[in-house]
Scaffold this motif. Structure first.
Motif, PDB file in Angstrom:
ATOM      1  N   VAL A 181     -11.585  17.335 -17.630  1.00 24.42           N
ATOM      2  CA  VAL A 181     -12.147  18.393 -18.483  1.00 24.42           C
ATOM      3  C   VAL A 181     -12.535  17.808 -19.842  1.00 24.42           C
ATOM      4  N   ASP A 182     -11.679  16.931 -20.368  1.00 26.40           N
ATOM      5  CA  ASP A 182     -11.954  16.317 -21.672  1.00 26.40           C
ATOM      6  C   ASP A 182     -13.050  15.262 -21.607  1.00 26.40           C
ATOM      7  N   GLY A 183     -13.588  15.035 -20.411  1.00 24.91           N
ATOM      8  CA  GLY A 183     -14.729  14.140 -20.291  1.00 24.91           C
ATOM      9  C   GLY A 183     -14.383  12.679 -20.092  1.00 24.91           C
ATOM     10  N   ALA A 184     -13.153  12.392 -19.615  1.00 21.84           N
ATOM     11  CA  ALA A 184     -12.801  11.006 -19.346  1.00 21.84           C
ATOM     12  C   ALA A 184     -13.450  10.559 -18.047  1.00 21.84           C
ATOM     13  N   GLY A 185     -14.030   9.369 -18.051  1.00 18.76           N
ATOM     14  CA  GLY A 185     -14.660   8.844 -16.856  1.00 18.76           C
ATOM     15  C   GLY A 185     -13.609   8.355 -15.873  1.00 18.76           C
ATOM     16  N   ALA A 186     -14.081   8.024 -14.636  1.00 15.41           N
ATOM     17  CA  ALA A 186     -13.155   7.594 -13.592  1.00 15.41           C
ATOM     18  C   ALA A 186     -12.409   6.328 -14.023  1.00 15.41           C
ATOM     19  N   TRP A 187     -13.158   5.369 -14.599  1.00 17.90           N
ATOM     20  CA  TRP A 187     -12.527   4.114 -14.995  1.00 17.90           C
ATOM     21  C   TRP A 187     -11.511   4.338 -16.106  1.00 17.90           C
ATOM     22  N   GLN A 188     -11.894   5.174 -17.094  1.00 12.67           N
ATOM     23  CA  GLN A 188     -10.975   5.463 -18.191  1.00 12.67           C
ATOM     24  C   GLN A 188      -9.703   6.110 -17.678  1.00 12.67           C
ATOM     25  N   GLN A 189      -9.866   7.058 -16.741  1.00  7.83           N
ATOM     26  CA  GLN A 189      -8.693   7.713 -16.168  1.00  7.83           C
ATOM     27  C   GLN A 189      -7.795   6.709 -15.482  1.00  7.83           C
TER      28      GLN A 189
ATOM     29  N   LEU B 180      -4.508   6.354 -17.552  1.00  3.72           N
ATOM     30  CA  LEU B 180      -3.543   7.303 -16.992  1.00  3.72           C
ATOM     31  C   LEU B 180      -2.874   6.757 -15.728  1.00  3.72           C
ATOM     32  N   THR B 181      -3.714   6.378 -14.740  1.00  3.63           N
ATOM     33  CA  THR B 181      -3.145   5.990 -13.454  1.00  3.63           C
ATOM     34  C   THR B 181      -2.369   4.682 -13.545  1.00  3.63           C
ATOM     35  N   LEU B 182      -2.973   3.682 -14.180  1.00  2.00           N
ATOM     36  CA  LEU B 182      -2.345   2.365 -14.214  1.00  2.00           C
ATOM     37  C   LEU B 182      -0.989   2.377 -14.925  1.00  2.00           C
ATOM     38  N   PRO B 183      -0.885   2.996 -16.125  1.00  2.00           N
ATOM     39  CA  PRO B 183       0.440   3.061 -16.756  1.00  2.00           C
ATOM     40  C   PRO B 183       1.466   3.781 -15.882  1.00  2.00           C
ATOM     41  N   HIS B 184       1.006   4.862 -15.203  1.00  2.00           N
ATOM     42  CA  HIS B 184       1.926   5.581 -14.321  1.00  2.00           C
ATOM     43  C   HIS B 184       2.349   4.705 -13.144  1.00  2.00           C
ATOM     44  N   LEU B 185       1.382   3.921 -12.624  1.00  2.00           N
ATOM     45  CA  LEU B 185       1.650   3.085 -11.454  1.00  2.00           C
ATOM     46  C   LEU B 185       2.518   1.884 -11.784  1.00  2.00           C
ATOM     47  N   ARG B 186       2.599   1.535 -13.082  1.00  2.00           N
ATOM     48  CA  ARG B 186       3.181   0.254 -13.461  1.00  2.00           C
ATOM     49  C   ARG B 186       4.540  -0.002 -12.822  1.00  2.00           C
ATOM     50  N   GLN B 187       5.436   0.985 -12.924  1.00  2.75           N
ATOM     51  CA  GLN B 187       6.773   0.719 -12.400  1.00  2.75           C
ATOM     52  C   GLN B 187       6.764   0.597 -10.882  1.00  2.75           C
ATOM     53  N   TYR B 188       5.817   1.286 -10.219  1.00  2.80           N
ATOM     54  CA  TYR B 188       5.727   1.144  -8.775  1.00  2.80           C
ATOM     55  C   TYR B 188       5.195  -0.231  -8.393  1.00  2.80           C
TER      56      TYR B 188
ATOM     57  N   MET C 221       0.831  -1.205   0.000  1.00  3.18           N
ATOM     58  CA  MET C 221       0.000   0.000   0.000  1.00  3.18           C
ATOM     59  C   MET C 221       0.869   1.259   0.000  1.00  3.18           C
ATOM     60  N   LEU C 222       1.915   1.267   0.824  1.00  2.54           N
ATOM     61  CA  LEU C 222       2.747   2.471   0.936  1.00  2.54           C
ATOM     62  C   LEU C 222       3.473   2.769  -0.370  1.00  2.54           C
ATOM     63  N   ILE C 223       4.007   1.715  -1.031  1.00  4.10           N
ATOM     64  CA  ILE C 223       4.723   1.958  -2.289  1.00  4.10           C
ATOM     65  C   ILE C 223       3.745   2.442  -3.363  1.00  4.10           C
ATOM     66  N   THR C 224       2.565   1.788  -3.451  1.00  6.47           N
ATOM     67  CA  THR C 224       1.583   2.210  -4.452  1.00  6.47           C
ATOM     68  C   THR C 224       1.093   3.619  -4.176  1.00  6.47           C
ATOM     69  N   LEU C 225       0.884   3.926  -2.886  1.00  8.17           N
ATOM     70  CA  LEU C 225       0.414   5.268  -2.523  1.00  8.17           C
ATOM     71  C   LEU C 225       1.439   6.321  -2.933  1.00  8.17           C
ATOM     72  N   ALA C 226       2.718   6.017  -2.706  1.00 10.90           N
ATOM     73  CA  ALA C 226       3.765   6.954  -3.122  1.00 10.90           C
ATOM     74  C   ALA C 226       3.709   7.161  -4.632  1.00 10.90           C
ATOM     75  N   GLY C 227       3.438   6.077  -5.371  1.00 10.18           N
ATOM     76  CA  GLY C 227       3.304   6.183  -6.816  1.00 10.18           C
ATOM     77  C   GLY C 227       2.127   7.068  -7.211  1.00 10.18           C
ATOM     78  N   LEU C 228       0.986   6.840  -6.551  1.00 13.14           N
ATOM     79  CA  LEU C 228      -0.217   7.636  -6.855  1.00 13.14           C
ATOM     80  C   LEU C 228       0.029   9.116  -6.569  1.00 13.14           C
ATOM     81  N   GLN C 229       0.721   9.386  -5.447  1.00 13.53           N
ATOM     82  CA  GLN C 229       0.906  10.789  -5.071  1.00 13.53           C
ATOM     83  C   GLN C 229       1.922  11.501  -5.945  1.00 13.53           C
ATOM     84  N   SER C 230       2.740  10.707  -6.683  1.00 10.51           N
ATOM     85  CA  SER C 230       3.695  11.343  -7.582  1.00 10.51           C
ATOM     86  C   SER C 230       3.071  11.613  -8.949  1.00 10.51           C
ATOM     87  N   GLN C 231       1.789  11.194  -9.118  1.00 12.01           N
ATOM     88  CA  GLN C 231       1.138  11.428 -10.407  1.00 12.01           C
ATOM     89  C   GLN C 231       0.784  12.914 -10.541  1.00 12.01           C
TER      90      GLN C 231
END
Lengths: 287, 325
Positions: free
Chosen positions: B220-228, B232-240, B200-210
């Motif tokens: 703003v562009d109308g992306a839903g929560a799941w799409q985001q 966006l989030t999952l690719p960013h989180l991948r290395q974490y 949890m701590l490592i993933t949280l650090a990853g999320l907070q660095s997004q």
């Protein structure tokens, strides 16, 4: 001016109090899950304040009268020397780790040497080797040197166990020290010990403290080597807990009290250092 | 005379000497810069590397202190013994099951909790403090707690809860003997409970660095929560997530306390993992050679996993410093 107002605005935003219920159902879910994860520990705390007879009822009686008897029994069963041994092993090894890791991180982060990447990679690789493979040789060497059941020998081993973590953590802290300050000091002809003491230490002290706390936690909690390298004089707290397995009769409440007594120091340390915990666990890779 | 007038032709020579001097100074400087590193490196070699060299050496010896007469060079016989010993084979398989299932479960639950914690809500700090506590409590203390206070069939929390459910809803609550009914699950649950905060701590650090600008732009562009989350989030989180997985595997390969306290590797060898079996071989069977060979095997497994880990850790660190410069 403008930066000042921005920081002020940030400050105000952080200070605004959140009301209960804010965050919606997901906030409530987070609370429920946290309480579930914490429930075993809450049960442990409650049991430690129950008399042995009340702890061993089926099903558990949560509302039994509270007592401090089990804590009194734990301390009369000589927990103190074990706690002191843990404190010596963890404290001494943490001191040694800091003394070795601060100059090392200075060499890798502040005044980078040529082969930083290779050196750091090698340091990290020593942490990735499983401890169990070192147990037998370390045991035989300690036996040969007459160091078994010696708390300082155990501390030396813990220093080796924690040093890679400490160097990596300290490296990532020290990389943030502004280079100009150091360059200025060097131009003024300050010696390395002076630079370390007067500039690096004050600037890196929060990082050093966090590193020390992490190393302290790891050393305090270590069991495998403590079990096999110590006997009667130098045994540490986790070894004391194991002595409960063999004891006969009712012991659940007493075990709970003992488990809490030996865990509390590290839980408190961890709560204090929780912002830096992730950095230590990920060997400095994540902030 | 000639030296005074021939200043230009002498220049290449003086440049060469100057370069030599500079190189010499660099060497001295380099050595001086390396000097603060030396105590730590020498210490690491002595305390962490020599034992492994000794282990490798011992793994080629026939050395059982119960049979001192047979001590001598044994070639690869210890490795043959380890690989054909059914207990060792069971231990290898158990290690794989224990590590993969605990890492998978704690990573999934830890990521879920990190996503919840990455939002603002009332008492977030307290929730985080509660959630990391399982990782801080001494592993031996938590192992004994799970065995005697949670899994215990008569006084334990699980069966107490079941009995309470039975009383409340009027059915005959089952009272299983958890540790002997599902020994591996008992260990895995304890390990998952312990290691979820780490993930949890490592993933949280990853999320907070997004970068929040990107997610705001996506909103703003109308992306839903799941799409985001998905794009966006999952690719960013991948290395974490990869880092958490690799570190989790490396740390959990060392699992010892939980097995020692909860099942003692039993029943039979149902929950004996490699560290526990190596411990038994060395300190109960006194077969030092075989224990060393098993130690070398677990080192090889770790080295393979660690190869990925090294690359991940150093890539994350260079990214961090790269951003700052």
């Amino acid at each position: 001016m403008s930066t000042k107002t921005v920081t002020q605005a940030k400050h105000v935003r952080r200070k605004t109090r959140r009301k209960p219920g804010e965050g919606g159902p997901l906030g409530v879910l987070a609370w429920v899950l946290a309480l579930c994860a914490f429930a075993p520990i809450a049960f442990l705390v409650l049991t430690s304040f129950h008399a042995e007879v009340d702890a061993a009822t089926s099903p558990p009686n949560l509302l039994a009268p509270l007592t401090l008897d089990e804590y009194r029994l734990v301390f009369s069963r000589n927990i103190t020397p074990y706690m002191l041994n843990s404190l010596m092993a963890a404290g001494f090894s943490t001191l040694l780790v800091v003394v070795l890791a601060v100059p090392a991180a200075y060499a890798t982060a502040v005044k980078p040497i040529g082969s930083v990447r290779g050196v750091l990679g090698w340091v990290l690789s020593t942490k990735f080797l499983p401890m169990i493979a070192a147990l037998l040789p370390v045991y035989l060497v300690f036996q040969y040197l007459g160091l078994l059941d010696n708390i300082f020998a155990l501390a030396i081993f813990y220093t080796g166990m924690n040093l890679p973590v400490a160097i990596w953590m300290m490296h990532s802290f020290m990389a943030e020290i502004p280079k100009d300050v150091l360059a200025a000091a060097e131009v003024d002809g300050a010696s390395l010990p002076l630079i370390l003491r007067k500039i690096v230490l004050p600037l890196a002290s929060p990082g050093i403290a966090a590193t020390g706390l992490i190393c302290f936690i790891f050393a305090w909690n270590e069991f495998l080597f403590a079990l096999n390298l110590t006997a009667t004089k130098a045994s540490t707290s986790p070894v004391y807990l194991v002595s409960f397995i063999t004891s006969e009769g009712l012991f659940i409440a007493q075990l709970s009290a003992a488990a809490l007594v030996v865990s509390i120091p590290v839980i408190l340390v961890g709560w204090v250092a929780q912002d830096k915990l992730v950095q230590g666990l990920s060997l400095g890779a994540v902030k | 005379m000639s030296t005074a007038t021939s200043t230009p032709p002498a220049a290449p020579g003086s440049i060469a000497t100057a370069r030599k001097k500079a190189e010499a100074r660099e060497k001295i400087l380099g050595r001086r810069r390396r000097r603060p590193l030396m105590p730590a490196l020498i210490f690491l070699v002595v305390v962490t590397q020599i034992p492994f060299v000794v282990t490798i050496g011992m793994s080629f010896l026939n050395w059982n202190i119960m049979y001192p007469k047979d001590t001598g060079f044994g070639g690869l016989s210890n490795y043959a013994e380890v690989l054909s010993d059914p207990r060792m084979r069971a231990a290898m398989w158990n290690t794989v099951v224990m590590v993969t299932s605990s890492v998978f479960l704690s990573l999934v639950i830890g990521t879920g909790l990190a996503l919840l914690l990455n939002r603002k809500f009332f008492g977030r700090g307290i929730v985080r403090t509660l959630l990391i506590t399982p990782f801080l409590i001494m592993p031996m203390a938590s192992s004994l707690m799970w065995k005697h206070l949670i899994y215990n069939p008569d006084y334990g929390m699980f069966n107490g809860f079941l009995a309470w459910l039975g009383q409340t809803f009027g059915f005959d609550a089952p009272q299983p003997v958890w540790v002997s009914a599902a020994p591996m699950a008992a260990i895995v649950v304890t390990l998952t409970w312990t290691w979820t905060p780490f993930m949890m701590l490592i993933t949280l650090a990853g999320l907070q660095s997004q970068d929040s600008d990107i997610t705001e732009a996506a909103t703003v562009d109308g992306a839903g929560a799941w799409q985001q989350f998905r794009f966006l989030t999952l690719p960013h989180l991948r290395q974490y997530l990869e880092l958490a997985t690799v570190l989790g595997i490396i740390y959990l390969l060392n699992t010892y306390d939980q097995v020692f306290a909860i099942t003692q590797g039993g029943p039979g060898s149902a929950t004996t993992n490699l560290p526990y079996e190596i411990y038994l071989t060395a300190f109960r069977k006194y077969d030092y050679g075989e224990a060393a060979a098993a130690g070398v095997i677990i080192v090889i497994i770790s080295v393979i996993v660690a190869n990925f880990g090294m690359r991940l850790v150093s890539s994350l660190v260079t990214i961090e410093t790269g951003k700052k410069r």
